[in-house]
Write a protein that holds these residues in place. Structure first.
Motif, mmCIF file in Angstrom:
data_model
loop_
_atom_site.group_PDB
_atom_site.id
_atom_site.type_symbol
_atom_site.label_atom_id
_atom_site.label_comp_id
_atom_site.label_asym_id
_atom_site.label_seq_id
_atom_site.Cartn_x
_atom_site.Cartn_y
_atom_site.Cartn_z
ATOM 1 N N HIS A 91 1.003 -1.405 0.127
ATOM 2 C CA HIS A 91 -0.277 -0.148 -0.352
ATOM 3 C C HIS A 91 0.787 1.220 -0.660
ATOM 4 C CE1 HIS A 91 -3.247 2.516 0.497
ATOM 5 N NE2 HIS A 91 -3.006 3.209 1.972
ATOM 6 N N VAL A 92 0.720 2.291 -0.460
ATOM 7 C CA VAL A 92 0.597 3.697 -0.618
ATOM 8 C C VAL A 92 0.067 4.865 -0.289
ATOM 9 C CG1 VAL A 92 2.712 5.276 -2.097
ATOM 10 C CG2 VAL A 92 2.652 3.334 -2.009
ATOM 11 N N ALA A 93 0.087 5.146 0.498
ATOM 12 C CA ALA A 93 -0.679 6.589 1.206
ATOM 13 C C ALA A 93 0.870 7.995 0.600
ATOM 14 C CB ALA A 93 -1.168 6.276 2.088
ATOM 15 N N ASP A 94 -0.025 9.124 0.612
ATOM 16 C CA ASP A 94 0.375 10.047 0.967
ATOM 17 C C ASP A 94 1.714 10.165 1.870
ATOM 18 O OD1 ASP A 94 -0.655 11.218 -0.658
ATOM 19 O OD2 ASP A 94 -2.959 11.983 0.084
ATOM 20 N N ASP A 95 1.573 9.488 3.161
ATOM 21 C CA ASP A 95 2.610 10.103 3.550
ATOM 22 C C ASP A 95 3.071 8.880 4.429
ATOM 23 O OD1 ASP A 95 -0.030 9.162 5.287
ATOM 24 O OD2 ASP A 95 0.177 10.892 6.710
ATOM 25 N N TYR A 96 2.644 7.518 3.287
ATOM 26 C CA TYR A 96 3.126 6.133 4.137
ATOM 27 C C TYR A 96 3.384 5.309 3.120
ATOM 28 C CZ TYR A 96 -0.898 4.873 5.519
ATOM 29 O OH TYR A 96 -2.440 4.391 5.811
ATOM 30 N N GLU A 97 3.840 4.006 3.389
ATOM 31 C CA GLU A 97 3.748 3.127 3.032
ATOM 32 C C GLU A 97 3.813 1.913 3.538
ATOM 33 O OE1 GLU A 97 6.769 2.992 -0.715
ATOM 34 O OE2 GLU A 97 8.592 3.291 1.381
ATOM 35 N N VAL A 98 3.035 0.761 2.889
ATOM 36 C CA VAL A 98 3.177 -0.715 3.772
ATOM 37 C C VAL A 98 4.304 -1.635 2.826
ATOM 38 C CG1 VAL A 98 1.646 -2.818 5.061
ATOM 39 C CG2 VAL A 98 1.253 0.415 4.882
ATOM 40 N N TRP A 99 5.064 -2.505 3.940
ATOM 41 C CA TRP A 99 5.717 -3.908 2.592
ATOM 42 C C TRP A 99 5.452 -4.914 3.673
ATOM 43 C CZ3 TRP A 99 8.941 -3.255 -1.396
ATOM 44 C CH2 TRP A 99 8.993 -1.577 -1.834
ATOM 45 N N LEU A 100 5.507 -5.613 2.566
ATOM 46 C CA LEU A 100 5.108 -7.254 3.330
ATOM 47 C C LEU A 100 6.648 -8.083 3.600
ATOM 48 C CD1 LEU A 100 2.989 -9.806 4.605
ATOM 49 C CD2 LEU A 100 2.941 -10.198 1.880
ATOM 50 N N LEU A 101 6.865 -8.025 3.713
ATOM 51 C CA LEU A 101 8.414 -9.251 3.978
ATOM 52 C C LEU A 101 8.169 -10.722 5.003
ATOM 53 C CD1 LEU A 101 9.002 -5.805 4.162
ATOM 54 C CD2 LEU A 101 11.846 -6.973 4.529
ATOM 55 N N THR A 102 9.075 -11.452 3.833
ATOM 56 C CA THR A 102 9.019 -12.704 4.433
ATOM 57 C C THR A 102 10.691 -13.579 4.378
ATOM 58 O OG1 THR A 102 9.563 -14.128 2.183
ATOM 59 C CG2 THR A 102 7.228 -13.923 3.202
ATOM 60 N N TRP A 103 10.452 -14.560 6.189
ATOM 61 C CA TRP A 103 12.420 -14.613 6.797
ATOM 62 C C TRP A 103 12.238 -16.109 5.985
ATOM 63 C CZ3 TRP A 103 14.812 -9.570 7.218
ATOM 64 C CH2 TRP A 103 13.985 -8.520 7.274
ATOM 65 N N LEU A 104 13.121 -16.433 5.051
ATOM 66 C CA LEU A 104 13.432 -17.731 6.609
ATOM 67 C C LEU A 104 14.570 -18.626 7.565
ATOM 68 C CD1 LEU A 104 13.070 -20.049 2.572
ATOM 69 C CD2 LEU A 104 11.597 -19.836 4.214
ATOM 70 N N PRO A 105 14.490 -19.226 7.813
ATOM 71 C CA PRO A 105 15.672 -18.967 8.799
ATOM 72 C C PRO A 105 16.593 -18.629 8.319
ATOM 73 C CG PRO A 105 13.717 -20.847 9.122
ATOM 74 C CD PRO A 105 13.472 -20.062 8.060
ATOM 75 N N GLY A 106 17.611 -18.153 8.892
ATOM 76 C CA GLY A 106 18.999 -17.408 8.612
ATOM 77 C C GLY A 106 19.117 -16.637 7.580
ATOM 78 N N GLN A 107 18.495 -15.960 7.040
ATOM 79 C CA GLN A 107 17.986 -15.276 6.410
ATOM 80 C C GLN A 107 17.266 -13.387 6.890
ATOM 81 O OE1 GLN A 107 14.306 -15.220 3.846
ATOM 82 N NE2 GLN A 107 15.565 -16.373 2.095
ATOM 83 N N GLY A 108 18.066 -12.148 7.162
ATOM 84 C CA GLY A 108 18.316 -11.322 6.800
ATOM 85 C C GLY A 108 18.891 -9.867 6.448
ATOM 86 N N THR A 109 18.809 -8.898 7.003
ATOM 87 C CA THR A 109 19.379 -7.779 6.798
ATOM 88 C C THR A 109 20.686 -7.030 6.852
ATOM 89 O OG1 THR A 109 17.878 -6.150 8.052
ATOM 90 C CG2 THR A 109 16.953 -7.046 6.626
#
Length: 165
Positions: free
Chosen positions: A49-67
């Motif tokens: 979703h995108v609005a004028d003042d924010y956005e929303v993200w869905l993320l998935t993570w398998l074991p061991g995954q990260g940023t």
């Protein structure tokens, strides 16, 4: 604006509270534009979703995954763990002291707000896949990636939205 089964979400309810927005989206997975997917190589993400003042993200993570260590280019935000468990490591800097790293484990239903100068990394250190909903306001334009050195944070790259993710 996001609508929850016949009831409109007002600006007073959500726009000032990124965590409330993330939690509201997490309560309505049937309303997500896509179902969560899992990528064996890297975490998967999709903007919901995108609005004028924010956005929303869905993320998935398998074991061991990260940023990597990163910030959100001046955007504040929040995340809500929809399923599984994620660990957030944050770094704080104090003049004359080595950077201090603090880990916080967040399970299903937990969430956290963060300010516009927040540097962190997130990892699925558990044994089950994890799904999370993230909100950024204003919408992301850049993300800076860092290395935590013995005395400071070192900038590695600055990535631009739309060009590098």
């Amino acid at each position: 604006m996001y609508a929850k089964r016949g009831a409109s979400v007002t600006a007073v309810d959500t726009r000032l509270d990124h965590l409330a927005i993330a939690a509201r989206f997490a309560t309505e997975p049937d309303e997500w534009a896509v179902a969560p997917r899992f990528n064996p190589v890297d975490r998967w993400y999709h903007r919901l979703h995108v609005a004028d003042d924010y956005e929303v993200w869905l993320l998935t993570w398998l074991p061991g995954q990260g940023t990597e260590w990163h910030d959100h280019g001046g955007s504040a935000g929040a995340f809500h763990v929809f399923g599984g468990t994620l660990t957030e490591d944050t770094v704080s800097l104090t003049d004359g002291h080595a950077p201090r790293v603090t880990a916080r484990e967040l399970g299903e239903g937990a969430g956290r707000r963060f300010g516009s100068h927040h540097v962190h990394r997130m990892t699925n250190r558990g044994h089950r896949p994890a799904v999370s909903v993230h909100v950024y306001g204003p919408a992301l334009t850049t993300m800076t990636k860092y290395r935590v050195g013995p005395e400071s944070l070192e900038v590695l790259t600055v990535e631009r939205a739309g060009a590098q993710w």
